[in-house]
Design a protein around this motif. Structure first.
Motif, mmCIF file in Angstrom:
data_model
loop_
_atom_site.group_PDB
_atom_site.id
_atom_site.type_symbol
_atom_site.label_atom_id
_atom_site.label_comp_id
_atom_site.label_asym_id
_atom_site.label_seq_id
_atom_site.Cartn_x
_atom_site.Cartn_y
_atom_site.Cartn_z
ATOM 1 N N GLY A 1 5.774 9.727 -1.598
ATOM 2 C CA GLY A 1 5.136 9.666 -0.289
ATOM 3 C C GLY A 1 6.171 9.871 0.804
ATOM 4 O O GLY A 1 7.219 10.490 0.569
ATOM 5 N N ASN A 2 5.891 9.337 1.977
ATOM 6 C CA ASN A 2 6.836 9.475 3.069
ATOM 7 C C ASN A 2 6.482 8.498 4.183
ATOM 8 O O ASN A 2 5.423 7.857 4.132
ATOM 9 C CB ASN A 2 6.857 10.909 3.598
ATOM 10 C CG ASN A 2 8.233 11.344 4.053
ATOM 11 O OD1 ASN A 2 8.991 10.563 4.609
ATOM 12 N ND2 ASN A 2 8.553 12.598 3.813
ATOM 13 N N PHE A 3 7.352 8.397 5.172
ATOM 14 C CA PHE A 3 7.144 7.509 6.315
ATOM 15 C C PHE A 3 7.701 8.231 7.540
ATOM 16 O O PHE A 3 8.830 8.712 7.501
ATOM 17 C CB PHE A 3 7.903 6.194 6.094
ATOM 18 C CG PHE A 3 7.292 5.005 6.795
ATOM 19 C CD1 PHE A 3 7.035 5.016 8.156
ATOM 20 C CD2 PHE A 3 6.988 3.856 6.087
ATOM 21 C CE1 PHE A 3 6.488 3.922 8.793
ATOM 22 C CE2 PHE A 3 6.430 2.754 6.716
ATOM 23 C CZ PHE A 3 6.176 2.783 8.065
ATOM 24 N N TRP A 4 6.886 8.324 8.591
ATOM 25 C CA TRP A 4 7.296 9.032 9.791
ATOM 26 C C TRP A 4 7.205 8.127 11.009
ATOM 27 O O TRP A 4 6.357 7.230 11.065
ATOM 28 C CB TRP A 4 6.409 10.250 10.044
ATOM 29 C CG TRP A 4 6.471 11.281 8.979
ATOM 30 C CD1 TRP A 4 7.337 12.341 8.895
ATOM 31 C CD2 TRP A 4 5.627 11.386 7.825
ATOM 32 N NE1 TRP A 4 7.072 13.079 7.761
ATOM 33 C CE2 TRP A 4 6.035 12.517 7.087
ATOM 34 C CE3 TRP A 4 4.568 10.623 7.341
ATOM 35 C CZ2 TRP A 4 5.413 12.903 5.905
ATOM 36 C CZ3 TRP A 4 3.964 11.007 6.158
ATOM 37 C CH2 TRP A 4 4.395 12.141 5.452
ATOM 38 N N GLY A 5 8.043 8.417 11.986
ATOM 39 C CA GLY A 5 7.986 7.704 13.247
ATOM 40 C C GLY A 5 7.897 8.693 14.391
ATOM 41 O O GLY A 5 8.428 9.803 14.309
ATOM 42 N N GLN B 1 4.333 -7.925 4.141
ATOM 43 C CA GLN B 1 4.594 -6.491 4.202
ATOM 44 C C GLN B 1 6.041 -6.187 3.819
ATOM 45 O O GLN B 1 6.783 -5.602 4.613
ATOM 46 C CB GLN B 1 4.323 -5.986 5.627
ATOM 47 C CG GLN B 1 2.953 -6.373 6.153
ATOM 48 C CD GLN B 1 2.790 -6.033 7.607
ATOM 49 O OE1 GLN B 1 2.427 -4.911 7.927
ATOM 50 N NE2 GLN B 1 3.031 -6.969 8.487
ATOM 51 N N PRO B 2 6.453 -6.550 2.617
ATOM 52 C CA PRO B 2 7.860 -6.331 2.224
ATOM 53 C C PRO B 2 8.249 -4.856 2.203
ATOM 54 O O PRO B 2 9.430 -4.521 2.275
ATOM 55 C CB PRO B 2 7.945 -6.954 0.828
ATOM 56 C CG PRO B 2 6.532 -6.944 0.324
ATOM 57 C CD PRO B 2 5.664 -7.128 1.537
ATOM 58 N N ASP B 3 7.249 -3.976 2.164
ATOM 59 C CA ASP B 3 7.509 -2.530 2.183
ATOM 60 C C ASP B 3 8.258 -2.104 3.440
ATOM 61 O O ASP B 3 9.001 -1.124 3.412
ATOM 62 C CB ASP B 3 6.195 -1.753 2.066
ATOM 63 C CG ASP B 3 5.165 -2.152 3.119
ATOM 64 O OD1 ASP B 3 4.760 -3.333 3.130
ATOM 65 O OD2 ASP B 3 4.767 -1.293 3.921
ATOM 66 N N LEU B 4 8.081 -2.830 4.536
ATOM 67 C CA LEU B 4 8.740 -2.447 5.786
ATOM 68 C C LEU B 4 10.254 -2.627 5.725
ATOM 69 O O LEU B 4 10.978 -2.040 6.512
ATOM 70 C CB LEU B 4 8.170 -3.243 6.965
ATOM 71 C CG LEU B 4 6.724 -2.900 7.332
ATOM 72 C CD1 LEU B 4 6.228 -3.793 8.450
ATOM 73 C CD2 LEU B 4 6.597 -1.434 7.711
ATOM 74 N N LYS B 5 10.715 -3.433 4.778
ATOM 75 C CA LYS B 5 12.160 -3.620 4.602
ATOM 76 C C LYS B 5 12.711 -2.664 3.547
ATOM 77 O O LYS B 5 13.914 -2.596 3.342
ATOM 78 C CB LYS B 5 12.461 -5.063 4.196
ATOM 79 C CG LYS B 5 12.169 -6.060 5.299
ATOM 80 C CD LYS B 5 12.506 -7.464 4.847
ATOM 81 C CE LYS B 5 12.277 -8.452 5.971
ATOM 82 N NZ LYS B 5 12.387 -9.840 5.502
ATOM 83 N N LYS B 6 11.810 -1.943 2.869
ATOM 84 C CA LYS B 6 12.203 -1.051 1.767
ATOM 85 C C LYS B 6 11.449 0.261 1.869
ATOM 86 O O LYS B 6 10.770 0.686 0.937
ATOM 87 C CB LYS B 6 11.884 -1.718 0.423
ATOM 88 C CG LYS B 6 12.633 -3.003 0.185
ATOM 89 C CD LYS B 6 12.251 -3.567 -1.176
ATOM 90 C CE LYS B 6 12.972 -4.875 -1.405
ATOM 91 N NZ LYS B 6 12.228 -5.756 -2.261
ATOM 92 N N VAL B 7 11.584 0.910 3.003
ATOM 93 C CA VAL B 7 10.846 2.146 3.273
ATOM 94 C C VAL B 7 11.128 3.205 2.202
ATOM 95 O O VAL B 7 10.208 3.823 1.672
ATOM 96 C CB VAL B 7 11.193 2.674 4.685
ATOM 97 C CG1 VAL B 7 10.687 4.084 4.892
ATOM 98 C CG2 VAL B 7 10.638 1.736 5.747
ATOM 99 N N ASP C 1 14.062 -2.512 11.135
ATOM 100 C CA ASP C 1 13.916 -3.495 12.219
ATOM 101 C C ASP C 1 13.013 -2.967 13.329
ATOM 102 O O ASP C 1 12.161 -3.702 13.855
ATOM 103 C CB ASP C 1 15.279 -3.886 12.791
ATOM 104 C CG ASP C 1 16.088 -4.747 11.823
ATOM 105 O OD1 ASP C 1 15.499 -5.281 10.857
ATOM 106 O OD2 ASP C 1 17.307 -4.866 12.021
ATOM 107 N N GLU C 2 13.172 -1.697 13.683
ATOM 108 C CA GLU C 2 12.321 -1.106 14.724
ATOM 109 C C GLU C 2 10.863 -1.050 14.273
ATOM 110 O O GLU C 2 9.946 -1.321 15.049
ATOM 111 C CB GLU C 2 12.798 0.301 15.078
ATOM 112 C CG GLU C 2 14.101 0.338 15.860
ATOM 113 C CD GLU C 2 14.597 1.763 16.056
ATOM 114 O OE1 GLU C 2 14.085 2.434 16.970
ATOM 115 O OE2 GLU C 2 15.474 2.190 15.290
ATOM 116 N N LEU C 3 10.653 -0.692 13.005
ATOM 117 C CA LEU C 3 9.294 -0.641 12.458
ATOM 118 C C LEU C 3 8.648 -2.020 12.459
ATOM 119 O O LEU C 3 7.491 -2.172 12.860
ATOM 120 C CB LEU C 3 9.320 -0.115 11.015
ATOM 121 C CG LEU C 3 9.293 1.383 10.830
ATOM 122 C CD1 LEU C 3 9.550 1.739 9.381
ATOM 123 C CD2 LEU C 3 7.955 1.947 11.304
#
Length: 162
Positions: free
Chosen positions: A52-56, A37-43, A14-16
């Protein structure tokens, strides 16, 4: 002001979504929605499970920046979701640079030798940032076959990270 960069998972969706859609739609008028961008709900499924990875980037607990890596080949990845909140951009915060440095370090540790990205030609500051970081412009037809193209992107870059 301390910047904390950490790996993100699905609990941050949600924050992303709020961070990224606000920048895409309100600031740059890019006609893109969460449905694109359905990827944002399935990081975890989209980024982390494939290698891969995802950072904030957080300041005082607030998500102010993001960057992701999609691993699409044994030794190649795509930089995605590179966003920094408008009021936290620039050299005094250096958030974009810190996020990119974390991603490149991750690539070196995990054997990813080349990263690619796509962006939109109206994002002049982003393009200058990538070029300052030694990314080289790459023709669309020269991208690897498995590179995950985004429909809005019209400028492409690559970087050897090893």
């Amino acid at each position: 002001m301390k910047i904390n960069i950490q790996q993100l998972d699905n609990t941050y969706s949600d924050e992303l979504i709020n961070l990224i859609l606000t920048i895409q739609q309100k600031e740059f008028n890019v006609p893109i929605t969460i449905d694109d961008q359905p990827d944002l709900k399935k990081v975890e499924e989209f980024y982390i499970e494939s290698g891969g990875n995802f950072w904030g980037a957080f300041i005082n607990g607030e998500l102010v920046g993001s960057i992701a890596l999609v691993k699409f080949d044994d030794k190649a990845g795509a930089v995605r979701k590179m966003f920094v909140k408008k009021e936290f951009r620039g050299k005094e915060f250096n958030i974009a640079q810190e996020l990119l440095d974390v991603l490149i370090s991750f690539c070196r540790k995990t054997g990813i030798e080349k990263i690619y990205l796509g962006t939109v030609d109206i994002l002049k500051a982003a393009i200058r940032f990538y070029e300052r970081n030694y990314f080289l412009e790459t023709k669309k037809e020269d991208l690897p076959a498995r590179f995950p193209l985004m429909s809005a992107d019209n400028v492409f870059y690559s970087l050897n990270v090893n």
